[in-house]
Scaffold this motif. Structure first.
Motif, PDB file in Angstrom:
ATOM      1  N   UNK A  66      15.513  -5.538  13.801  1.00 33.81           N
ATOM      2  CA  UNK A  66      14.578  -6.114  12.848  1.00 33.81           C
ATOM      3  C   UNK A  66      13.511  -6.335  13.567  1.00 33.81           C
ATOM      4  N   UNK A  67      12.533  -6.276  12.698  1.00 35.31           N
ATOM      5  CA  UNK A  67      10.832  -6.722  13.066  1.00 35.31           C
ATOM      6  C   UNK A  67      10.827  -8.222  13.210  1.00 35.31           C
ATOM      7  N   UNK A  68      10.416  -8.790  14.097  1.00 33.59           N
ATOM      8  CA  UNK A  68      10.419 -10.164  14.216  1.00 33.59           C
ATOM      9  C   UNK A  68       9.057 -10.748  14.822  1.00 33.59           C
ATOM     10  N   UNK A  69       8.592 -11.922  14.405  1.00 33.50           N
ATOM     11  CA  UNK A  69       7.157 -12.285  14.808  1.00 33.50           C
ATOM     12  C   UNK A  69       6.929 -11.871  16.609  1.00 33.50           C
ATOM     13  N   UNK A 129      12.117  -6.536   8.366  1.00 32.86           N
ATOM     14  CA  UNK A 129      12.223  -8.031   8.578  1.00 32.86           C
ATOM     15  C   UNK A 129      13.647  -8.536   8.593  1.00 32.86           C
ATOM     16  N   UNK A 130      14.189  -9.762   9.175  1.00 30.39           N
ATOM     17  CA  UNK A 130      15.418 -10.156   9.155  1.00 30.39           C
ATOM     18  C   UNK A 130      15.681 -10.738   7.552  1.00 30.39           C
ATOM     19  N   UNK A 131      14.621 -11.094   6.771  1.00 29.02           N
ATOM     20  CA  UNK A 131      14.595 -10.949   5.445  1.00 29.02           C
ATOM     21  C   UNK A 131      15.237 -10.076   4.828  1.00 29.02           C
ATOM     22  N   UNK A 182      -1.209   0.472  -4.565  1.00 28.06           N
ATOM     23  CA  UNK A 182      -1.509   0.207  -5.844  1.00 28.06           C
ATOM     24  C   UNK A 182      -0.421   0.236  -6.607  1.00 28.06           C
ATOM     25  N   UNK A 183       0.876   0.745  -6.239  1.00 29.54           N
ATOM     26  CA  UNK A 183       2.266   0.526  -6.983  1.00 29.54           C
ATOM     27  C   UNK A 183       2.663  -0.844  -6.846  1.00 29.54           C
ATOM     28  N   UNK A 184       2.109  -1.652  -6.063  1.00 25.96           N
ATOM     29  CA  UNK A 184       2.621  -3.106  -6.179  1.00 25.96           C
ATOM     30  C   UNK A 184       3.754  -3.248  -5.084  1.00 25.96           C
ATOM     31  N   UNK A 185       4.089  -2.186  -4.340  1.00 30.95           N
ATOM     32  CA  UNK A 185       4.978  -2.093  -3.249  1.00 30.95           C
ATOM     33  C   UNK A 185       4.332  -2.371  -1.955  1.00 30.95           C
ATOM     34  N   UNK A 186       5.095  -2.717  -0.988  1.00 27.15           N
ATOM     35  CA  UNK A 186       4.570  -2.708   0.614  1.00 27.15           C
ATOM     36  C   UNK A 186       4.415  -1.345   1.076  1.00 27.15           C
ATOM     37  N   UNK A 187       3.393  -1.139   1.733  1.00 25.42           N
ATOM     38  CA  UNK A 187       3.234   0.092   2.195  1.00 25.42           C
ATOM     39  C   UNK A 187       3.010   0.020   3.676  1.00 25.42           C
ATOM     40  N   UNK A 188       2.976  -1.175   4.294  1.00 25.88           N
ATOM     41  CA  UNK A 188       2.957  -1.199   5.713  1.00 25.88           C
ATOM     42  C   UNK A 188       2.997  -2.961   5.925  1.00 25.88           C
ATOM     43  N   UNK A 189       3.755  -3.188   7.078  1.00 26.14           N
ATOM     44  CA  UNK A 189       3.888  -4.361   7.745  1.00 26.14           C
ATOM     45  C   UNK A 189       3.464  -4.446   9.099  1.00 26.14           C
ATOM     46  N   UNK A 190       2.620  -5.881   9.339  1.00 26.77           N
ATOM     47  CA  UNK A 190       2.218  -5.889  10.849  1.00 26.77           C
ATOM     48  C   UNK A 190       2.769  -7.333  11.329  1.00 26.77           C
TER      49      UNK A 190
END
Length: 204
Positions: A66-69, A129-131, A182-190
């Motif tokens: 998982x991606x964490x802080x 993410x862990x969520x 624009x589709x209302x979905x996550x395209x990237x996470x940082x």
């Protein structure tokens, strides 16, 4: 009746009897048409399930981490990048470089002055993410877990595309930022620290 006549009558009767027997069909043996045991099984090929949906897709390497802080596995925010992370046609300079790893396709590490300052999970990655939030999740799903994130306009896409940035992003510690398409979905996470967390084009 003379003896000659009697012989002719007997000969004719015998010939008729033999002709009648020849016209009768002899029944075939009961097992003549039956195939030998196991022949049907050998002749019929095994039926295999060709439904693609019945075969689960292979799991992407590194997707279970998982991606964490603090980072992604041994790739840690504020530390030097581990072995296996290198510049592969991406931006690279002594001050700032973008690294990737074959073990984590679609994931990029921004390194400033030798330390990882931001980790980006992009379109080709299954990392979450862990969520359970990952690329492709809806903005509504993000809001269920991360309420109060600051909304700012997207630099390259028209609304409703936007950035959602954690309210503690300016505190000096690692924080989370989502890009919504624009589709209302996550395209990237940082995840990372400012100012790198807010960069929209490479190291700027």
């Amino acid at each position: 009746m003379t003896s000659t006549t009697r012989r002719l009558v007997l000969t004719s009767a015998l010939a008729l009897a033999l002709a009648a027997c020849a016209r009768q069909e002899s029944p075939a043996p009961a097992d003549a048409a039956a195939p030998p045991p196991g022949a049907a099984a050998e002749a019929a090929p095994a039926v295999q399930d060709s439904d693609p949906a019945a075969t689960p897709p292979p799991t992407q390497a590194g997707a279970a981490t998982p991606l964490e802080l603090e980072g992604l596995g041994d790739l840690r925010i504020g530390q030097a990048p581990p072995a296996g992370w290198a510049a592969r046609g991406a931006q690279e300079s002594p001050a700032c470089s973008t690294l990737s790893s074959e073990q984590h396709p679609g994931v990029y590490a921004m390194v400033l002055d030798g330390k990882v300052q931001r980790i980006t999970v992009g379109q080709r990655s299954q990392v979450k993410l862990i969520e359970g939030i990952g690329v492709g999740a809806s903005e509504a799903d993000v809001g269920k877990w991360f309420a109060g994130f600051r909304e700012t306009p997207h630099a390259y896409e028209a609304a409703p595309a936007k950035y959602l940035t954690a309210p503690n992003a300016d505190s000096g510690g690692p924080a989370l930022r989502f890009e919504i398409g624009q589709d209302g979905k996550v395209s990237a996470m940082h995840v990372g620290t400012m100012p790198a967390l807010g960069y929209v084009e490479g190291c700027s």
